[in-house]
Write an enzyme that holds these catalytic residues in place. Structure first.
Site, PDB file in Angstrom:
ATOM      1  N   HIS A 466      -4.283  -3.521   6.267  1.00 18.83           N
ATOM      2  CA  HIS A 466      -4.944  -2.513   6.756  1.00 18.83           C
ATOM      3  C   HIS A 466      -6.360  -2.560   6.874  1.00 18.83           C
ATOM      4  CE1 HIS A 466      -6.567  -1.232   2.617  1.00 18.83           C
ATOM      5  NE2 HIS A 466      -5.447  -1.650   1.953  1.00 18.83           N
ATOM      6  N   CYS A 485      -2.413  -4.588  -1.660  1.00 21.34           N
ATOM      7  CA  CYS A 485      -2.342  -4.518  -0.255  1.00 21.34           C
ATOM      8  C   CYS A 485      -3.564  -5.459   0.243  1.00 21.34           C
ATOM      9  CB  CYS A 485      -2.435  -3.349   0.312  1.00 21.34           C
ATOM     10  SG  CYS A 485      -0.856  -2.446   0.114  1.00 21.34           S
TER      11      CYS A 485
END
Length: 573
Positions: A466, A485
């Site tokens: 992301h 992440c």
């Protein structure tokens, strides 16, 4: 004619027969001469037995550690009997190139120090290769090939063993499963057992070079830091080490070592952190992913203290890890090398896209697994994961009741709910983080933790790539700050890349969605394979050695990771 006379008289053939002496005696009178390219066929009712020619006077001690459950001097005596009997006890390794290839691969594996007895087995093979009678070498080479294949199978069946304290020995379970060997042996077939990658020969050559180098003796503390212009203690040793690694050229090394190039006259010369030596230190730092300022602080000093043997072992370990990377077939693959903090898209061994990334911190590692990006979300909301909810958000609400408002977040019963819950209704001083019934969600916006786009892929760990609003963190050399992440510096460029490989002109759609600032999903008909890998030592495309810190403790057997569950090695493609 006596059998021994026949054996010695068949040029290039019977001298290499691997049948036992008693079996040969039983066959006396029935052995018939055949052309050298043919074989000797048994005509007796008693099954011939495999001999140990060339091994009678040799102690094969490696088997005690390599296959401790085996009482024979060889690890696979029954399998060897069957294999040689099926090929009329003829040698399998008459081509020296086959032996050389076997030694090359087995040495590369042995240097990991994860297979007890294998380095000793290499030495035994080398000793036997110098003998006139090559039959002992033939037997031991075949036994070693079987052991080698058995260890490879263990790696593939349990890839996590390459990322945690583990050793590969051949126990009863492995010894009862005979690795398949296709005869005649060919160089092509043997080379297919190499780990994946195009630089195998160069890597093994570098490992051997480092193993043979004299210890460098560089042991600096970095406290206080050795800044530009300062004297370097034992600078001659540092200069020699930098020359060995290629950071200091031969010519510059020769100049640095001249007494008229250092201060101090005829007394003990002083080596200063200036000039080409300073530049070489910066090059060393760059190859190790450190801040390349030329200052020898604790982190640089720690990397300099690593021995040549340890670096060779790191190269060997990471080379074997290439075996367990998921095969993605032809086409592009996106690799996130976690210790390097880099993302690359590789197409037919060529890098077509790269970006800095931020990965999971040591207490919340990024999982190792394979998947494929199948959709992306523009202007995403952030559904706060359970770990962050328990360890970050709820403790923050106890300290500051306006935490949610300041971070554009809301509290909901379920993430799909439109209705928010007023946090003022909660007595945060009594909340138990482990059984809190509500969820937290951050709305789209410039300060959203996921930035303006996230890239989704199937997995069981809630891991994805992301964007991020905290761009300044990409300026740091070590970037393990996330909760698992992976944050991508060039997230928008990655989005354009993915869209353009779908169909030309798709980037305009992405730009329009960004302007609207509403969440939107873009499904990708053409998915992109993704591998999250852990590579801490390798040779780059220019042949330069690259080393990175073992941030999760997967290399060092004395530093055990908190949880091995993160070494999932699952394939979700």
């Amino acid at each position: 004619m006596a059998v021994s006379g026949i054996v010695k008289g068949i040029t290039g053939l019977a001298i290499a027969v691997l049948m036992s002496a008693s079996s040969l005696a039983a066959e006396e009178g029935v052995i018939r001469l055949v052309p050298a390219q043919s074989s000797i066929v048994s005509a007796t009712l008693t099954a011939p037995q495999l001999g140990r020619h060339g091994l009678e006077t040799v102690s094969i001690l490696s088997s005690r550690r390599l296959c401790p459950g085996q009482t024979d001097q060889l690890c696979f005596p029954a399998a060897l009997q069957n294999l040689y009997a099926s090929h009329d006890f003829m040698p399998l390794w008459r081509d020296p190139a086959l032996v050389e290839e076997l030694l090359l691969q087995v040495t590369a594996l042995a240097e990991t120090h994860k297979v007890p007895g294998l380095l000793q087995r290499v030495q035994e093979l080398q000793q036997l290769s110098q003998r006139d009678d090559q039959r002992g070498l033939d037997l031991l080479a075949t036994d070693t090939l079987m052991a080698y294949q058995s260890v490879i199978n263990q790696m593939i069946n349990d890839p996590s063993t390459l990322y945690r304290p583990a050793s590969f020995t051949l126990q009863d379970q492995q010894l009862t499963v005979t690795p398949r060997i296709t005869v005649p042996l060919t160089l092509t077939a043997l080379q297919q057992l190499r780990p994946a990658g195009n630089h195998f020969d160069r890597l093994v050559a570098e490992m051997r070079r480092l193993e043979q180098a004299q210890p460098h003796g560089v042991y600096l503390s970095g406290r206080p830091a050795i800044k530009f212009g300062a004297e370097i203690p034992n600078g001659d040793k540092l200069a020699r080490m930098l020359n060995t690694y290629g950071d200091l050229s031969d010519q510059d090394f020769a100049n640095v070592m001249k007494t008229d190039q250092v201060t101090g006259g005829s007394a003990a010369p002083q080596f200063m952190n200036t000039g080409v030596l300073h530049q070489a230190i910066r090059q060393f730092q760059h190859r190790h992913g450190l801040k390349d300022d030329g200052v020898i602080g604790p982190e640089t000093a720690q990397n300099m203290a690593r021995s040549y043997e340890q670096v060779a072992q790191l190269l060997a370990l990471n080379l074997q890890r290439n075996r367990v990377l998921q095969r993605h077939g032809a086409g592009e693959v996106l690799q996130v090398n976690i210790p390097e903090f880099m993302l690359r898209i590789i197409d037919d061994e060529n890098v077509v896209f790269e970006s800095k990334v931020i990965v999971g911190r040591s207490s919340r590692p990024t999982y190792l697994f394979s998947s494929a990006i199948n959709h992306m979300v523009v202007n995403p909301t952030w559904n706060v994961p359970e770990t962050i909810k328990e360890e970050d958000v709820i403790p923050s609400m106890r300290r500051s009741p306006d935490y949610l408002a300041r971070h554009n977040m809301r509290m909901v019963s379920r993430w799909s709910d439109d209705q928010s819950i007023d946090p003022a209704q909660i007595d945060w001083s009594t909340v138990s983080a482990s059984n809190f019934p509500y969820e937290f969600q951050q709305r789209p916006g410039p300060d959203n933790a996921l930035g303006q786009v996230k890239f989704m892929m199937p997995n069981d760990f809630s891991i994805y790539l992301h964007d991020t609003p905290a761009k300044r963190l990409f300026n740091k050399s070590k970037r393990n700050f996330s909760s698992g992440c992976v944050r991508v510096e060039k997230a928008h460029d990655l989005a354009y890349y993915l869209l353009e490989r779908q169909r030309a002109g798709q980037s305009a759609t992405y730009d329009n969605l960004l302007r609207k600032r509403n969440p939107a999903t873009i499904n990708l008909r053409k998915t992109l394979a993704v591998d999250f890998i852990y590579r801490t030592a390798w040779l780059d495309e220019q042949g330069k050695l690259q080393v990175r810190d073992d941030i999760y403790g997967y290399d060092d057997d004395s530093t055990v990771p908190q949880e091995h569950d993160y070494i999932a090695m699952m394939n979700y493609r």
